[in-house]
Design a protein around this motif. Structure first.
Motif, PDB file in Angstrom:
ATOM      1  N   ARG A  26       0.970  -1.039  -0.168  1.00 60.83           N
ATOM      2  CA  ARG A  26      -0.093  -0.432  -0.197  1.00 60.83           C
ATOM      3  C   ARG A  26       1.000   1.181   0.242  1.00 60.83           C
ATOM      4  O   ARG A  26       1.924   1.410   0.824  1.00 60.83           O
ATOM      5  CB  ARG A  26      -0.770   0.230   0.740  1.00 60.83           C
ATOM      6  N   GLU A  30      -2.903   5.400  -1.636  1.00 65.43           N
ATOM      7  CA  GLU A  30      -4.311   3.982  -1.638  1.00 65.43           C
ATOM      8  C   GLU A  30      -4.835   4.792  -0.455  1.00 65.43           C
ATOM      9  O   GLU A  30      -6.017   4.991  -0.429  1.00 65.43           O
ATOM     10  CB  GLU A  30      -3.376   2.880  -1.664  1.00 65.43           C
ATOM     11  N   MET A  87      -7.227  -1.837  -2.866  1.00 70.01           N
ATOM     12  CA  MET A  87      -7.254  -1.423  -2.137  1.00 70.01           C
ATOM     13  C   MET A  87      -6.729  -2.285  -0.787  1.00 70.01           C
ATOM     14  O   MET A  87      -5.904  -1.732  -0.151  1.00 70.01           O
ATOM     15  CB  MET A  87      -7.215   0.551  -1.812  1.00 70.01           C
ATOM     16  N   THR A  90      -3.449  -5.082  -0.099  1.00 69.16           N
ATOM     17  CA  THR A  90      -2.565  -4.380   0.237  1.00 69.16           C
ATOM     18  C   THR A  90      -2.234  -4.310   1.129  1.00 69.16           C
ATOM     19  O   THR A  90      -2.777  -4.779   2.143  1.00 69.16           O
ATOM     20  CB  THR A  90      -2.588  -2.902  -0.494  1.00 69.16           C
TER      21      THR A  90
END
Length: 206
Positions: A26, A30, A87, A90
């Motif tokens: 990440r 993000e 996301m 991540t």
């Protein structure tokens, strides 16, 4: 940073969705995009960093109410859910036998395995904003492993000739960020096996 840095954000998402085997770190972008998708509240940094172009790619234009700086995602929930799902896949960091991969830098507790595991989500979010150029002092960031990071392009490294964006190799450190949004260059670090260890030549390893 998978998004906010170009005009092919949908294509980027599709590319990573197609990859069967992957680890997604990440980035701070993000974090920002997730907050926007959850709140619908547009902030000043979204205009600066490229989030507007990202949202244009995914949702089309004329969706922002600039009188209130809010976004109405109704009717677009499937796309929002898809972006959030990606996301949320991540991770804050990824660790192997010889390497620790992060976006920006380590949290204060991140120099030990126990410290990395105990670091909070907020600690890692703050660490994603830290610049390696301000935290790397020539000493090994980790005693027993090599740190691999990005966030700040390598052409900001001290003593870089002609602003080269190639990989930066330091003492127990590799920086991969090529500033792709400016240079159109992508750096790739290939690790053929986990027995890779650094050569003890003082300042760099290969």
């Amino acid at each position: 940073d998978y998004f906010d840095r170009g005009n092919e954000n949908v294509e980027v998402l599709k590319f990573f969705e197609r990859l069967k085997y992957k680890v997604l770190l990440r980035g701070n972008h993000e974090d920002m995009l997730l907050k926007l998708l959850h709140t619908g509240q547009l902030m000043q940094h979204h205009c600066i960093n490229g989030t507007i172009a990202t949202l244009d790619n995914f949702f089309g234009k004329n969706y922002v109410d600039y009188t209130t700086n809010t976004i109405d995602f109704s009717g677009k929930t499937s796309t929002v859910d898809r972006m959030i799902e990606f996301m949320e896949e991540t991770v804050d960091y990824y660790e192997t036998a010889n390497f620790v991969f992060v976006h920006g830098w380590l949290p204060k507790t991140g120099k030990t395995v126990e410290g990395r595991r105990k670091a909070s989500a907020e600690d890692w979010e703050q660490a994603r904003w830290l610049k390696w150029t301000e935290n790397y002092d020539g000493q090994r960031p980790l005693e027993d492993k090599i740190l691999v990071c990005g966030h700040v392009p390598t052409f900001f490294a001290p003593d870089r000739d002609q602003g080269s964006a190639d990989l930066f190799f330091g003492n127990g450190l590799v920086v991969v960020d090529a500033g792709t949004y400016d240079t159109k260059q992508i750096n790739v670090l290939v690790l053929e096996n986990e027995h890779f260890m650094e050569k003890a030549d003082g300042d760099h390893f290969s």
